[in-house]
Write a protein that holds these residues in place. Structure first.
Motif, mmCIF file in Angstrom:
data_model
loop_
_atom_site.group_PDB
_atom_site.id
_atom_site.type_symbol
_atom_site.label_atom_id
_atom_site.label_comp_id
_atom_site.label_asym_id
_atom_site.label_seq_id
_atom_site.Cartn_x
_atom_site.Cartn_y
_atom_site.Cartn_z
ATOM 1 N N ALA A 90 0.930 -1.109 0.175
ATOM 2 C CA ALA A 90 -0.125 -0.107 -0.040
ATOM 3 C C ALA A 90 0.925 1.376 0.030
ATOM 4 C CB ALA A 90 -0.864 0.128 1.067
ATOM 5 N N ASN A 91 1.868 1.213 0.700
ATOM 6 C CA ASN A 91 2.843 2.252 0.625
ATOM 7 C C ASN A 91 3.596 2.572 -0.520
ATOM 8 O OD1 ASN A 91 4.501 4.450 1.586
ATOM 9 N ND2 ASN A 91 5.615 3.181 2.988
ATOM 10 N N LEU A 92 3.834 1.666 -1.108
ATOM 11 C CA LEU A 92 4.586 1.567 -2.636
ATOM 12 C C LEU A 92 3.669 2.124 -3.533
ATOM 13 C CD1 LEU A 92 6.674 -1.503 -2.775
ATOM 14 C CD2 LEU A 92 7.708 0.869 -2.538
ATOM 15 N N CYS A 93 2.154 1.583 -3.530
ATOM 16 C CA CYS A 93 1.251 2.226 -4.244
ATOM 17 C C CYS A 93 1.041 3.722 -4.037
ATOM 18 C CB CYS A 93 0.077 1.556 -4.251
ATOM 19 S SG CYS A 93 0.136 -0.297 -4.899
ATOM 20 N N SER A 94 0.830 4.180 -2.895
ATOM 21 C CA SER A 94 0.589 5.561 -2.732
ATOM 22 C C SER A 94 1.834 6.261 -3.118
ATOM 23 C CB SER A 94 0.303 5.645 -1.183
ATOM 24 O OG SER A 94 1.391 5.246 -0.404
ATOM 25 N N GLN A 95 3.320 5.816 -3.025
ATOM 26 C CA GLN A 95 4.223 6.677 -3.393
ATOM 27 C C GLN A 95 4.262 6.496 -5.113
ATOM 28 O OE1 GLN A 95 8.125 4.479 -2.164
ATOM 29 N NE2 GLN A 95 7.245 4.899 0.018
ATOM 30 N N GLY A 96 3.827 5.634 -5.795
ATOM 31 C CA GLY A 96 3.775 5.597 -6.991
ATOM 32 C C GLY A 96 2.685 6.610 -7.652
ATOM 33 N N VAL A 97 1.571 6.700 -6.753
ATOM 34 C CA VAL A 97 0.449 7.749 -7.205
ATOM 35 C C VAL A 97 1.010 9.161 -6.960
ATOM 36 C CG1 VAL A 97 -1.648 8.736 -6.598
ATOM 37 C CG2 VAL A 97 -1.431 6.109 -6.982
ATOM 38 N N MET A 98 1.772 9.389 -5.844
ATOM 39 C CA MET A 98 2.279 10.495 -5.626
ATOM 40 C C MET A 98 3.312 11.031 -6.624
ATOM 41 S SD MET A 98 2.471 13.249 -3.811
ATOM 42 C CE MET A 98 1.540 12.938 -2.146
ATOM 43 N N LEU A 99 4.170 9.988 -6.906
ATOM 44 C CA LEU A 99 5.261 10.293 -7.972
ATOM 45 C C LEU A 99 4.614 10.832 -9.514
ATOM 46 C CD1 LEU A 99 7.960 7.887 -7.507
ATOM 47 C CD2 LEU A 99 8.270 10.100 -7.186
ATOM 48 N N LEU A 100 3.523 10.116 -9.598
ATOM 49 C CA LEU A 100 2.995 10.509 -10.962
ATOM 50 C C LEU A 100 2.427 11.820 -10.723
ATOM 51 C CD1 LEU A 100 0.874 7.166 -11.969
ATOM 52 C CD2 LEU A 100 2.660 8.176 -13.204
ATOM 53 N N PHE A 101 1.657 12.091 -9.598
ATOM 54 C CA PHE A 101 1.271 13.599 -9.407
ATOM 55 C C PHE A 101 2.394 14.638 -9.654
ATOM 56 C CE2 PHE A 101 0.701 17.126 -6.383
ATOM 57 C CZ PHE A 101 -0.331 17.800 -7.113
ATOM 58 N N LEU A 102 3.722 14.356 -9.047
ATOM 59 C CA LEU A 102 4.649 15.304 -8.896
ATOM 60 C C LEU A 102 5.041 15.241 -10.357
ATOM 61 C CD1 LEU A 102 6.417 14.182 -5.588
ATOM 62 C CD2 LEU A 102 5.077 16.442 -5.930
ATOM 63 N N PHE A 103 5.003 14.256 -11.200
ATOM 64 C CA PHE A 103 5.681 14.218 -12.286
ATOM 65 C C PHE A 103 4.781 15.346 -13.228
ATOM 66 C CE2 PHE A 103 5.962 12.716 -16.628
ATOM 67 C CZ PHE A 103 7.210 12.962 -16.984
ATOM 68 N N ALA A 104 3.568 15.014 -13.313
ATOM 69 C CA ALA A 104 2.457 15.852 -14.007
ATOM 70 C C ALA A 104 2.372 17.434 -13.378
ATOM 71 C CB ALA A 104 1.057 15.431 -13.792
ATOM 72 N N PHE A 105 2.778 17.455 -12.298
ATOM 73 C CA PHE A 105 2.917 18.816 -11.638
ATOM 74 C C PHE A 105 4.377 19.416 -12.085
ATOM 75 C CE2 PHE A 105 2.433 22.117 -8.210
ATOM 76 C CZ PHE A 105 1.116 22.445 -8.773
ATOM 77 N N PHE A 106 5.274 18.776 -12.183
ATOM 78 C CA PHE A 106 6.660 19.161 -12.630
ATOM 79 C C PHE A 106 6.488 19.780 -14.011
ATOM 80 C CE2 PHE A 106 10.870 18.318 -14.707
ATOM 81 C CZ PHE A 106 11.585 19.169 -14.002
ATOM 82 N N ILE A 107 5.857 19.003 -14.922
ATOM 83 C CA ILE A 107 5.570 19.307 -16.284
ATOM 84 C C ILE A 107 4.831 20.760 -16.511
ATOM 85 C CG2 ILE A 107 4.531 18.893 -18.620
ATOM 86 C CD1 ILE A 107 6.260 16.712 -18.259
ATOM 87 N N ALA A 108 3.815 20.932 -15.644
ATOM 88 C CA ALA A 108 2.937 22.327 -15.577
ATOM 89 C C ALA A 108 3.878 23.257 -15.012
ATOM 90 C CB ALA A 108 1.765 22.028 -14.607
#
Length: 176
Positions: A90-108
């Motif tokens: 569960a921790n790894l899955c939440s880290q993955g979701v957070m990394l996807l959000f941070l990557f998308a926000f990095f592009i923005a």
């Protein structure tokens, strides 16, 4: 049950192992915490000082909070030993979701920060005016992120090339 003893989770136990020495990992996390606290602070202080691109302070605040949240997730230990695999999964899955959000926000953030060209952001009469400290901090933090990604990519490619050459020298050009 330990992840190494459970035949269903060998990849999960491999992912959990740190490839950096503990002191290096702690030092890097401390530096990242300091940079993200500075991002939040600068974003809050200059929240209304960038009419040319009003989203830059919000980018600094949200990305700083998101990175701190991600760093805290990487430091969370598994508390329940019986359900350690599920807690960690569960921790790894939440880290993955957070990394996807941070990557998308990095592009923005790239779009928002690099949309202000260097001739106009410092001119008070320009429509694209932005506070000098705010803009330069945002510009250099995002540019340093690009440089870090480039160093990681070059390191990874050199490692792959080394492994390829090692395989070729060991097996003498035979294909397996």
């Amino acid at each position: 049950m330990d992840g190494a003893e459970n035949p269903r989770t060998p990849l999960l136990s491999l992912v959990q192992e740190s490839f950096l020495p503990k002191t290096v990992s702690i030092a890097l996390k401390c530096i990242l915490v300091a940079v993200n606290i500075a991002s939040i602070t600068i974003g809050v202080i200059y929240i209304n000082d960038c009419p040319g691109q009003y989203l830059i302070p919000y980018y600094l605040i949200i990305s700083g909070v998101g990175c701190l949240l991600y760093l805290s997730m990487t430091c969370l230990p598994c508390v329940d030993e019986d359900q350690a695999t599920w807690v960690t999964l569960a921790n790894l899955c939440s880290q993955g979701v957070m990394l996807l959000f941070l990557f998308a926000f990095f592009i923005a953030g790239n779009v928002w920060i690099y949309s202000l060209n260097h001739e106009s952001w410092d001119d008070p009469s320009s429509l694209k005016q932005c506070n000098r400290v705010l803009y330069l901090y945002a510009f250099w933090t995002i540019t340093l992120c690009h440089l870090c990604f480039l160093v990681l990519l070059c390191t990874y490619l050199c490692l792959l090339l080394g492994l390829y050459l090692l395989k070729r020298s060991i097996f003498g050009g035979r294909s397996n």
